[in-house]
Design a protein around this motif. Structure first.
Motif, PDB file in Angstrom:
ATOM      1  N   LEU A  73      46.583  45.982  50.854  1.00 21.40           N
ATOM      2  CA  LEU A  73      47.220  44.726  50.477  1.00 21.40           C
ATOM      3  C   LEU A  73      48.086  44.209  51.623  1.00 21.40           C
ATOM      4  O   LEU A  73      48.705  44.988  52.342  1.00 21.40           O
ATOM      5  CB  LEU A  73      48.136  44.911  49.262  1.00 21.40           C
ATOM      6  CG  LEU A  73      47.515  45.318  47.932  1.00 21.40           C
ATOM      7  CD1 LEU A  73      48.611  45.455  46.880  1.00 21.40           C
ATOM      8  CD2 LEU A  73      46.486  44.329  47.477  1.00 21.40           C
ATOM      9  N   SER A  74      48.153  42.884  51.764  1.00 23.34           N
ATOM     10  CA  SER A  74      49.119  42.282  52.679  1.00 23.34           C
ATOM     11  C   SER A  74      50.502  42.415  52.041  1.00 23.34           C
ATOM     12  O   SER A  74      50.621  42.760  50.860  1.00 23.34           O
ATOM     13  CB  SER A  74      48.785  40.808  52.905  1.00 23.34           C
ATOM     14  OG  SER A  74      49.042  40.070  51.721  1.00 23.34           O
ATOM     15  N   GLN A  77      50.710  40.148  49.056  1.00 20.84           N
ATOM     16  CA  GLN A  77      49.939  40.694  47.942  1.00 20.84           C
ATOM     17  C   GLN A  77      50.662  41.869  47.309  1.00 20.84           C
ATOM     18  O   GLN A  77      50.632  42.037  46.085  1.00 20.84           O
ATOM     19  CB  GLN A  77      48.556  41.124  48.421  1.00 20.84           C
ATOM     20  CG  GLN A  77      47.663  39.966  48.775  1.00 20.84           C
ATOM     21  CD  GLN A  77      46.409  40.412  49.497  1.00 20.84           C
ATOM     22  OE1 GLN A  77      46.400  41.417  50.218  1.00 20.84           O
ATOM     23  NE2 GLN A  77      45.336  39.650  49.310  1.00 20.84           N
ATOM     24  N   GLN A  78      51.355  42.691  48.109  1.00 14.62           N
ATOM     25  CA  GLN A  78      52.119  43.808  47.559  1.00 14.62           C
ATOM     26  C   GLN A  78      53.212  43.308  46.621  1.00 14.62           C
ATOM     27  O   GLN A  78      53.423  43.882  45.548  1.00 14.62           O
ATOM     28  CB  GLN A  78      52.742  44.639  48.686  1.00 14.62           C
ATOM     29  CG  GLN A  78      51.753  45.468  49.452  1.00 14.62           C
ATOM     30  CD  GLN A  78      52.401  46.182  50.627  1.00 14.62           C
ATOM     31  OE1 GLN A  78      53.612  46.268  50.742  1.00 14.62           O
ATOM     32  NE2 GLN A  78      51.566  46.695  51.519  1.00 14.62           N
ATOM     33  N   LEU A  80      53.265  40.440  44.939  1.00 15.55           N
ATOM     34  CA  LEU A  80      52.621  39.914  43.743  1.00 15.55           C
ATOM     35  C   LEU A  80      52.167  41.050  42.835  1.00 15.55           C
ATOM     36  O   LEU A  80      52.363  41.005  41.622  1.00 15.55           O
ATOM     37  CB  LEU A  80      51.430  39.028  44.132  1.00 15.55           C
ATOM     38  CG  LEU A  80      50.682  38.362  42.996  1.00 15.55           C
ATOM     39  CD1 LEU A  80      51.600  37.448  42.195  1.00 15.55           C
ATOM     40  CD2 LEU A  80      49.499  37.576  43.548  1.00 15.55           C
ATOM     41  N   TRP A  81      51.557  42.070  43.397  1.00 17.36           N
ATOM     42  CA  TRP A  81      51.102  43.228  42.632  1.00 17.36           C
ATOM     43  C   TRP A  81      52.284  43.911  41.948  1.00 17.36           C
ATOM     44  O   TRP A  81      52.219  44.248  40.770  1.00 17.36           O
ATOM     45  CB  TRP A  81      50.365  44.200  43.553  1.00 17.36           C
ATOM     46  CG  TRP A  81      49.960  45.474  42.886  1.00 17.36           C
ATOM     47  CD1 TRP A  81      48.882  45.672  42.071  1.00 17.36           C
ATOM     48  CD2 TRP A  81      50.633  46.725  42.954  1.00 17.36           C
ATOM     49  NE1 TRP A  81      48.848  46.971  41.636  1.00 17.36           N
ATOM     50  CE2 TRP A  81      49.909  47.644  42.165  1.00 17.36           C
ATOM     51  CE3 TRP A  81      51.771  47.168  43.607  1.00 17.36           C
ATOM     52  CZ2 TRP A  81      50.294  48.966  42.021  1.00 17.36           C
ATOM     53  CZ3 TRP A  81      52.147  48.484  43.461  1.00 17.36           C
ATOM     54  CH2 TRP A  81      51.417  49.372  42.677  1.00 17.36           C
ATOM     55  N   TYR A  95      52.589  32.751  38.862  1.00 18.81           N
ATOM     56  CA  TYR A  95      52.133  32.609  40.240  1.00 18.81           C
ATOM     57  C   TYR A  95      50.770  31.944  40.345  1.00 18.81           C
ATOM     58  O   TYR A  95      50.206  31.861  41.415  1.00 18.81           O
ATOM     59  CB  TYR A  95      52.106  33.977  40.929  1.00 18.81           C
ATOM     60  CG  TYR A  95      53.500  34.489  41.156  1.00 18.81           C
ATOM     61  CD1 TYR A  95      54.231  34.083  42.259  1.00 18.81           C
ATOM     62  CD2 TYR A  95      54.110  35.334  40.238  1.00 18.81           C
ATOM     63  CE1 TYR A  95      55.523  34.514  42.458  1.00 18.81           C
ATOM     64  CE2 TYR A  95      55.406  35.777  40.440  1.00 18.81           C
ATOM     65  CZ  TYR A  95      56.102  35.363  41.547  1.00 18.81           C
ATOM     66  OH  TYR A  95      57.382  35.787  41.731  1.00 18.81           O
ATOM     67  N   SER A 125      38.998  35.383  49.027  1.00 17.19           N
ATOM     68  CA  SER A 125      40.266  35.459  48.301  1.00 17.19           C
ATOM     69  C   SER A 125      40.073  35.194  46.811  1.00 17.19           C
ATOM     70  O   SER A 125      40.868  35.671  45.986  1.00 17.19           O
ATOM     71  CB  SER A 125      41.288  34.473  48.874  1.00 17.19           C
ATOM     72  OG  SER A 125      40.811  33.146  48.735  1.00 17.19           O
ATOM     73  N   MET A 128      39.005  38.650  44.939  1.00 16.55           N
ATOM     74  CA  MET A 128      39.859  39.832  45.089  1.00 16.55           C
ATOM     75  C   MET A 128      40.408  40.314  43.760  1.00 16.55           C
ATOM     76  O   MET A 128      40.760  39.528  42.906  1.00 16.55           O
ATOM     77  CB  MET A 128      41.029  39.517  46.016  1.00 16.55           C
ATOM     78  CG  MET A 128      40.633  39.303  47.432  1.00 16.55           C
ATOM     79  SD  MET A 128      42.092  38.965  48.449  1.00 16.55           S
ATOM     80  CE  MET A 128      41.329  38.911  50.049  1.00 16.55           C
ATOM     81  N   PHE A 130      43.234  43.590  42.603  1.00 15.69           N
ATOM     82  CA  PHE A 130      44.162  44.589  43.122  1.00 15.69           C
ATOM     83  C   PHE A 130      43.981  45.848  42.291  1.00 15.69           C
ATOM     84  O   PHE A 130      44.202  45.829  41.079  1.00 15.69           O
ATOM     85  CB  PHE A 130      45.609  44.118  43.001  1.00 15.69           C
ATOM     86  CG  PHE A 130      45.926  42.872  43.794  1.00 15.69           C
ATOM     87  CD1 PHE A 130      44.985  42.207  44.550  1.00 15.69           C
ATOM     88  CD2 PHE A 130      47.200  42.361  43.775  1.00 15.69           C
ATOM     89  CE1 PHE A 130      45.300  41.064  45.269  1.00 15.69           C
ATOM     90  CE2 PHE A 130      47.533  41.216  44.492  1.00 15.69           C
ATOM     91  CZ  PHE A 130      46.580  40.571  45.237  1.00 15.69           C
ATOM     92  N   VAL A 139      43.090  46.027  47.801  1.00 15.49           N
ATOM     93  CA  VAL A 139      42.273  44.898  47.391  1.00 15.49           C
ATOM     94  C   VAL A 139      40.835  45.391  47.305  1.00 15.49           C
ATOM     95  O   VAL A 139      40.345  46.046  48.218  1.00 15.49           O
ATOM     96  CB  VAL A 139      42.346  43.742  48.423  1.00 15.49           C
ATOM     97  CG1 VAL A 139      41.286  42.688  48.126  1.00 15.49           C
ATOM     98  CG2 VAL A 139      43.717  43.116  48.426  1.00 15.49           C
ATOM     99  N   LEU A 178      45.346  41.279  37.373  1.00 11.31           N
ATOM    100  CA  LEU A 178      44.954  41.319  38.778  1.00 11.31           C
ATOM    101  C   LEU A 178      43.951  42.416  39.087  1.00 11.31           C
ATOM    102  O   LEU A 178      43.258  42.356  40.100  1.00 11.31           O
ATOM    103  CB  LEU A 178      46.189  41.474  39.664  1.00 11.31           C
ATOM    104  CG  LEU A 178      47.187  40.320  39.625  1.00 11.31           C
ATOM    105  CD1 LEU A 178      48.382  40.628  40.515  1.00 11.31           C
ATOM    106  CD2 LEU A 178      46.535  39.018  40.024  1.00 11.31           C
TER     107      LEU A 178
END
Length: 188
Positions: A73-74, A77-78, A80-81, A95, A125, A128, A130, A139, A178
């Motif tokens: 994960l970027s 993304q981390q 958000l996760w 979100y 994208s 994806m 998670f 991802v 997700l």
């Protein structure tokens, strides 16, 4: 003129970005904006690029990832996760980006579905999910999909427009899982 200063002859930040991109494409080396700002004279840029190429700093081309591929994960993304895992307000719906459009006429459903499937093929994208593996979020790319759901006109109180707006708000408020859900949902 190899001794001309890039910025003195009209160069600016957007042109710098374009130049860096062209250098990267032509030489498969990551020049970056720093090169242009540190070496605004063309001859100096060429010398710096030559030194970089001799140093073996060539960038590998970015390839496509196949369905099922996993990557880290970027940082965004981390976050958000993490918020999704902690059950943050909205459970993930906060979100999401939603919009409602009014269409004139009746769309050709088969053509619309084909276009949307191609969109999910091109835009990784949108494919994806998670997943957690050995305590680490990653991802995972899913296969391309058709995100369109066709529903009957909503019934209930109010005008047709009010009922459609109410249904659109319900659709937008639905949280995403997700790990499992497709990240593009369209309702017609």
């Amino acid at each position: 003129d190899p001794l001309a200063d890039f910025f003195s002859i009209g160069g600016y930040s957007l042109l710098s970005a374009r130049l860096a991109s062209r250098i990267r494409d032509a030489f498969q080396i990551e020049a970056g904006l720093r090169l242009i700002f540190d070496y605004p004279v063309l001859r100096d840029q060429a010398e710096a690029l030559s030194a970089g190429m001799r140093g073996g700093k060539k960038e590998a081309p970015i390839g496509r990832l196949a369905a099922g591929a996993e990557i880290p994960l970027s940082y965004a993304q981390q976050r958000l996760w993490f918020l999704n895992r902690m059950g943050a307000e909205g459970g993930g719906a906060a979100y999401s980006i939603h919009a409602g459009l009014w269409l004139d006429g009746v769309p050709e459903e088969a053509k619309l579905r084909t276009a949307l499937r191609r969109l999910t093929e091109r835009q990784s994208s949108l494919r994806m999910n998670f997943v957690e593996k050995d305590g680490e979020a990653r991802v995972r790319l899913r296969a391309a999909y058709d995100p369109l759901v066709v529903e009957e006109a909503p019934w209930g109180e109010g005008t047709e427009e009010e009922r459609v707006v109410r249904r659109a708000e319900e659709h937008a408020a639905k949280a995403f899982d997700l790990e499992r859900d497709e990240l593009l949902r369209l309702c017609l």
